[in-house]
Scaffold this motif. Sequence first.
Motif, PDB file in Angstrom:
ATOM      1  N   LEU A   1      37.760 119.328  55.034  1.00 23.69           N
ATOM      2  CA  LEU A   1      39.117 119.086  55.504  1.00 23.69           C
ATOM      3  C   LEU A   1      39.895 120.409  55.602  1.00 23.69           C
ATOM      4  O   LEU A   1      40.576 120.677  56.592  1.00 23.69           O
ATOM      5  CB  LEU A   1      39.820 118.130  54.531  1.00 23.69           C
ATOM      6  CG  LEU A   1      40.938 117.284  55.125  1.00 23.69           C
ATOM      7  CD1 LEU A   1      40.434 116.511  56.326  1.00 23.69           C
ATOM      8  CD2 LEU A   1      41.480 116.335  54.077  1.00 23.69           C
TER       9      LEU A   1
ATOM     10  N   PHE B   1      52.738 117.567  65.126  1.00 23.87           N
ATOM     11  CA  PHE B   1      51.989 116.836  64.114  1.00 23.87           C
ATOM     12  C   PHE B   1      50.730 117.607  63.705  1.00 23.87           C
ATOM     13  O   PHE B   1      50.460 117.811  62.521  1.00 23.87           O
ATOM     14  CB  PHE B   1      51.636 115.450  64.673  1.00 23.87           C
ATOM     15  CG  PHE B   1      50.682 114.664  63.843  1.00 23.87           C
ATOM     16  CD1 PHE B   1      50.954 114.401  62.513  1.00 23.87           C
ATOM     17  CD2 PHE B   1      49.506 114.179  64.389  1.00 23.87           C
ATOM     18  CE1 PHE B   1      50.068 113.672  61.741  1.00 23.87           C
ATOM     19  CE2 PHE B   1      48.625 113.450  63.622  1.00 23.87           C
ATOM     20  CZ  PHE B   1      48.901 113.202  62.298  1.00 23.87           C
TER      21      PHE B   1
ATOM     22  N   VAL C   1      51.515 120.975  61.770  1.00 18.01           N
ATOM     23  CA  VAL C   1      52.042 120.722  60.421  1.00 18.01           C
ATOM     24  C   VAL C   1      50.919 120.219  59.512  1.00 18.01           C
ATOM     25  O   VAL C   1      50.747 120.670  58.381  1.00 18.01           O
ATOM     26  CB  VAL C   1      53.199 119.695  60.467  1.00 18.01           C
ATOM     27  CG1 VAL C   1      53.636 119.313  59.066  1.00 18.01           C
ATOM     28  CG2 VAL C   1      54.370 120.273  61.230  1.00 18.01           C
ATOM     29  N   MET C   2      50.116 119.306  60.043  1.00 13.52           N
ATOM     30  CA  MET C   2      49.008 118.781  59.258  1.00 13.52           C
ATOM     31  C   MET C   2      48.024 119.907  58.942  1.00 13.52           C
ATOM     32  O   MET C   2      47.492 119.980  57.828  1.00 13.52           O
ATOM     33  CB  MET C   2      48.304 117.671  60.034  1.00 13.52           C
ATOM     34  CG  MET C   2      47.184 117.072  59.242  1.00 13.52           C
ATOM     35  SD  MET C   2      47.153 115.311  59.366  1.00 13.52           S
ATOM     36  CE  MET C   2      45.559 115.096  60.045  1.00 13.52           C
TER      37      MET C   2
ATOM     38  N   ASN D   1      49.352 121.852  56.084  1.00 15.75           N
ATOM     39  CA  ASN D   1      49.327 121.066  54.848  1.00 15.75           C
ATOM     40  C   ASN D   1      47.930 121.003  54.246  1.00 15.75           C
ATOM     41  O   ASN D   1      47.759 121.211  53.045  1.00 15.75           O
ATOM     42  CB  ASN D   1      49.850 119.651  55.093  1.00 15.75           C
ATOM     43  CG  ASN D   1      51.354 119.626  55.266  1.00 15.75           C
ATOM     44  OD1 ASN D   1      52.005 120.664  55.195  1.00 15.75           O
ATOM     45  ND2 ASN D   1      51.907 118.460  55.506  1.00 15.75           N
ATOM     46  N   ILE D   2      46.915 120.724  55.076  1.00 10.95           N
ATOM     47  CA  ILE D   2      45.586 120.596  54.482  1.00 10.95           C
ATOM     48  C   ILE D   2      45.008 121.957  54.138  1.00 10.95           C
ATOM     49  O   ILE D   2      44.278 122.089  53.167  1.00 10.95           O
ATOM     50  CB  ILE D   2      44.599 119.747  55.341  1.00 10.95           C
ATOM     51  CG1 ILE D   2      44.438 120.293  56.734  1.00 10.95           C
ATOM     52  CG2 ILE D   2      45.025 118.330  55.404  1.00 10.95           C
ATOM     53  CD1 ILE D   2      43.589 119.376  57.618  1.00 10.95           C
TER      54      ILE D   2
ATOM     55  N   ASP E   1      46.549 122.669  50.779  1.00 12.87           N
ATOM     56  CA  ASP E   1      45.839 121.877  49.761  1.00 12.87           C
ATOM     57  C   ASP E   1      44.540 122.559  49.377  1.00 12.87           C
ATOM     58  O   ASP E   1      44.206 122.662  48.200  1.00 12.87           O
ATOM     59  CB  ASP E   1      45.517 120.482  50.317  1.00 12.87           C
ATOM     60  CG  ASP E   1      46.654 119.516  50.074  1.00 12.87           C
ATOM     61  OD1 ASP E   1      47.608 119.911  49.383  1.00 12.87           O
ATOM     62  OD2 ASP E   1      46.587 118.392  50.584  1.00 12.87           O
TER      63      ASP E   1
ATOM     64  N   ASP F   1      43.321 124.263  45.761  1.00 17.92           N
ATOM     65  CA  ASP F   1      42.111 123.900  45.021  1.00 17.92           C
ATOM     66  C   ASP F   1      41.320 125.126  44.610  1.00 17.92           C
ATOM     67  O   ASP F   1      40.675 125.140  43.575  1.00 17.92           O
ATOM     68  CB  ASP F   1      41.223 122.983  45.875  1.00 17.92           C
ATOM     69  CG  ASP F   1      41.818 121.598  45.976  1.00 17.92           C
ATOM     70  OD1 ASP F   1      42.713 121.298  45.169  1.00 17.92           O
ATOM     71  OD2 ASP F   1      41.408 120.838  46.868  1.00 17.92           O
TER      72      ASP F   1
END
Lengths: 293, 314
Positions: A32, A272, A275-276, A279-280, A283, A287
């Motif tokens: 992802l 969209f 931005v996504m 965000n990923i 993330d 991690d």
Amino acid sequence: MQLPLESLQLDTQTTSRGNQRRGWRRFWRNRLAVVGLGIILMFLICAVFAPWIAPYGPDAANFSSAFHAPSAAHWLGTDDLGRDILSRIIYGSRGALLSGVLIVSLGMGVGVPLGLVSGYFGGVVDEVIMRVVDAGLAFPGLVLALAMAWVLGPSLSHAIIAIGVVTIPQFARLTRGQVLEAKGREYVEAARCLGASPLRIMFRHILVNIATPIIVIGTLNIGGAILSVASLSFLGLGPPPPAPNWGSMLQSGSEYLTMAPWISLFPGAAIFLVVMGFNILGDGIRDVFDPNQ
Amino acid sequence: MGPFVIRRILNLIPVAMIVLVVTFALIHIAPGNPAYTILGEQATPLAVRLLDQKMGLDHPLVVQFGSYVVNVLKGNLGSSLLDGQSVTSLILTRIPVTLELAVLAVVVSLLIALPTGILAAYRPNTWIDGVSRLLALVGAAIPNFWLALVLVYIFAVSFRWLPSLGWTPLNQGVGSNLMHLVLPTIVLAMPLAAVTSRVLRGELLEVMHLLYIQVARAKGAREWIVVMHHSLRNALIPVVTVIGLQVGGLLGGVVITESIFSLPGMGQLVVNAIFDRDYPVLQGSVLFMALVVLLANLAVDLIYAWVDPRIRYS
């Protein structure tokens, strides 16, 4: 006294480097996060090479081809002035990415020093700065940015300033928390024993050690910043009309939703996606440095 | 509990004062005469002078701020430049719409977040968790104005199942009132559901490792009971906090949602004030929303302290 401390620090550094290397390996296996990186790279390439990639100019109006549905000539259709939507989205990625990065830079540039000073000195200084930060966080971000952008007048740079200022308290709060944790560490004590000035300790010692989580949160915030710019533009407080801006394209297209939905649907999809992507990616990076999350 | 409540409320006073400074200073961040900022560059000198007098902009800043604070404390937020109506009463008439929308959005977000969050924590790192994570990612990244347009296109334009915009007051028909709120509620609930679902999953996973959960399992309680009864109760406290902290975001979403769906609430008031260059209404609304957020945060802190006594003594 100096030697053991030095070696101690070296030791923790090597282990943390080892952890990081393992973390990065995890990052590449996190499909992802790699997809997120891919999305952002794609938009970055679009932004840098827009004139070579875009099939038409961003403002090339052609009334005879207004409101064309997606076709071979215009992959994503044309708008009310016959401009190619795909080309405008490609050119629009420039403003979007630039504003996202500038907003986060402004927020960090002011917020991080504030948090450093507040956390390091404590006492009255901390009390005052934190009450201001509390007040800043009380305003719904979008609403305060909206009001500021209106007072300054509609333009992309004003939207960037308004949203950037609104994000300052978040970075101040975050940095302060990190500083409070770092302040008790041996390396800070060691630096103080060696007679380093507070300024030097804050910026050369503490800041360097707490930079990672701040940068991670910064990356995560770029997506939100782009979304805020799009919201302001959608409400008419972005760059004035001819500029290819995703939020304004969406807004002007909403008038023709029934007859030509593609005019507003595709720019929205671009917002969209980007931005996504951020965000990923954020993330995934989190991690790497903080596997416990 | 008493000392904590008093300390927390006393803390609120300086913050509220700074909020007042910010809303007062707002118009002064643009260079030049604020009256020009409000009226636009092409304003006539006469109009500027009239506005200066009306809003007291010709007084020294300290005097202006002093009278601003006194007026706000009296509940007077100024009057609209359009029709002279009091800003306070304009805001009050619009609260019910926004309140209904916000409450519905929180309820719907919980209806989405509770099942997805619980299932994801119950079966972590499976396809269920993956789907719930994907939903959260989409919910957080989707621009609300775009989602609104897509939903309008699908449900109002193509299928004609729902009205695309407008508002029926509650007392003129509950059915019609709710029909008008379906799409705005979904738009507003999405990002909230995304955050809540992920926080709930994280909290549940954390709680599940604790000793009392092991005890519950050891005494032979069924897994479902362990999740719903033992874990969920303890995981819900942070969820309440998150919802409280999202009030600001919710109000931001309200501005966009109400202006797209033409709902006569606070959000639409803000957007109309911007288009009408009605500065007192804009300023008053911004102040009002900040105070709502402050009170929401206060409520969250008090609930938190009431539920978890450790907070009161720290």
